[in-house]
Design an enzyme around this catalytic site. Structure first.
Site, short mmCIF file in Angstrom:
data_model
loop_
_atom_site.label_atom_id
_atom_site.label_comp_id
_atom_site.label_asym_id
_atom_site.label_seq_id
_atom_site.Cartn_x
_atom_site.Cartn_y
_atom_site.Cartn_z
N HIS A 42 0.74 -1.49 0.26
CA HIS A 42 0.02 0.51 0.16
C HIS A 42 0.56 1.42 0.67
CE1 HIS A 42 -1.89 3.63 2.30
NE2 HIS A 42 -3.20 3.04 1.56
N ARG A 43 1.02 1.92 -1.44
CA ARG A 43 1.67 2.83 -1.16
C ARG A 43 2.80 2.27 -1.42
NH1 ARG A 43 -1.44 7.55 3.35
NH2 ARG A 43 -3.47 6.43 2.82
N GLU A 69 1.40 -0.25 -5.09
CA GLU A 69 -0.38 0.68 -5.07
C GLU A 69 0.67 2.03 -5.02
OE1 GLU A 69 -3.71 2.66 -3.15
OE2 GLU A 69 -2.02 2.73 -2.38
N ASP A 71 -0.33 6.09 -6.02
CA ASP A 71 -1.60 7.47 -6.17
C ASP A 71 -1.56 7.98 -7.06
OD1 ASP A 71 -3.21 6.63 -3.33
OD2 ASP A 71 -1.07 7.17 -2.20
N HIS A 84 -0.09 10.94 -2.46
CA HIS A 84 -1.09 9.86 -2.09
C HIS A 84 -2.44 11.77 -1.79
CE1 HIS A 84 -4.69 9.23 1.55
NE2 HIS A 84 -5.00 8.68 0.45
N GLU A 143 -3.59 3.76 -8.04
CA GLU A 143 -5.41 4.44 -8.01
C GLU A 143 -5.13 6.34 -7.98
OE1 GLU A 143 -5.68 4.99 -3.60
OE2 GLU A 143 -7.49 6.84 -3.59
N LYS A 145 -6.08 9.00 -7.71
CA LYS A 145 -6.58 10.02 -6.51
C LYS A 145 -7.11 10.71 -7.18
CE LYS A 145 -5.68 8.88 -2.66
NZ LYS A 145 -6.30 7.97 -1.65
N ASP A 268 0.46 -1.97 4.11
CA ASP A 268 1.66 -1.22 4.60
C ASP A 268 2.66 -2.48 5.21
OD1 ASP A 268 -0.14 0.86 4.00
OD2 ASP A 268 0.06 1.80 6.63
O1 G3P Z 1 -5.90 0.99 -2.78
C1 G3P Z 1 -6.96 1.09 -1.35
C2 G3P Z 1 -6.22 2.17 -0.57
O2 G3P Z 1 -4.74 2.95 -0.96
C3 G3P Z 1 -7.27 3.72 -0.61
O3 G3P Z 1 -7.69 4.56 0.43
O4 G3P Z 1 -6.89 6.45 1.17
O5 G3P Z 1 -4.39 4.77 1.28
O6 G3P Z 1 -5.44 5.44 -1.01
P1 G3P Z 1 -6.04 5.32 0.75
CA CA Z 2 -4.17 4.74 -2.05
#
Ligand code: G3P
Ligand code: CA
Length: 277
Positions: A42-43, A69, A71, A84, A143, A145, A268
């Protein structure tokens, strides 16, 4: 486009559970089939390095995630960048909205030292940089964003992927997702062979009617893990969608999602998801 003929796209072999784990997770004690779960950093591996930086993405690859992942947003002068928040305030030494800063201004910011001195000098990556560095090495969950702030960003993303031949099923480790469902639909039209996903934290989006609507165009339904139950997973699968859930920041959360039978875990801490370690 959610078609059975392309259901194989976006799937990566990830966590191979033992037959016992599979049976326990699925509630089916007779088949013993292996189940695959995509491990998504995640990120990047945000538990260990500053989010949405090369350090975090490299760490995700090093930790054998199946996907990173990212953003995606856009600079004032039209360059696609990875960050993000819609401002740079939290994760850099600068201030202001991403959309009001040029690429040059964004690249001058320090996106690492807030996380630790050892990360000083990490920059906000560009989309180009991410595609060129990681394609073929790891899947990329993109994503969009706040795409409502960036008119035409869907076309821009589609062009970047097409330029690299990443829009066809043979190169299937690209998934595009957003909380903005109109944007997801637009991407689905532009890139019919690329799997798309809807993101949500809202219970209003897990009704049978809402799920049916999503299944008309999305391959993935990606909710916050507070919404996940075995019944939800069953409904998603019955609609020929897959489910990826977020954000795992504890072993308990990872274990919960494995037990629920989700297809991807967005975490994470990639090591919490992978029982091979
Ligand atoms: O991939 C899901 C997640 O990234 C969505 O929430 O706020 O971390 O971008 P956020
Ligand atoms: Ca995200």
């Amino acid at each position: 486009m959610n078609m059975k003929t392309i259901l194989g796209t976006g799937l990566a072999l990830t966590v191979l559970l033992s037959p016992f784990q599979e049976a326990a997770a699925s509630g089916n004690v007779t088949t013993g089939d292996l189940r695959k779960i995509d491990n998504v950093a995640h990120r990047g591996a945000t538990g260990y390095a500053p989010e949405n930086t090369i350090a975090a993405f490299d760490k995700g690859v090093e930790m054998k995630s199946d996907y990173i992942e990212i953003d995606l947003q856009r600079s004032k002068d039209g360059e696609l960048v990875i960050i993000h928040d819609t401002t740079v305030d939290r994760t850099t030494d600068g201030t202001g909205f991403v959309k009001d800063l040029t690429l040059d201004q964004l690249r001058q910011l320090d996106a690492g030292s807030w996380k630790g001195e050892e990360f000083t000098g990490e920059q906000i990556p560009t989309f180009d940089e991410i595609l060129d560095r990681y394609r073929g090495k790891v899947g990329i969950l993109i994503e969009l964003k706040a795409p409502e702030l960036y008119p035409g960003i869907e076309e821009q993303v589609a062009n970047e992927l097409k330029e690299r031949n990443l829009h066809i099923p043979q190169n299937n480790k690209i998934i595009i997702q957003s909380f903005n469902f109109e944007s997801v639909k637009k991407i689905d039209q532009l890139l019919p062979q690329v799997p798309v996903g809807v993101l949500t934290s809202s219970r209003a989006h897990i009704t049978p009617e809402a799920l049916q609507e999503f299944s008309a165009y999305a391959e993935w339904f990606n909710p916050n893990y507070g919404l996940v139950s075995k019944d939800l997973v069953r409904q998603i699968h019955e609609l020929d969608m897959k489910i990826g859930s977020w954000t795992v920041r504890s072993q308990e959360a990872a274990d919960f999602l494995i037990d629920m039978g989700v297809d991807a875990i967005i975490t994470d801490y990639p090591d919490y998801v992978d029982p091979r370690k």
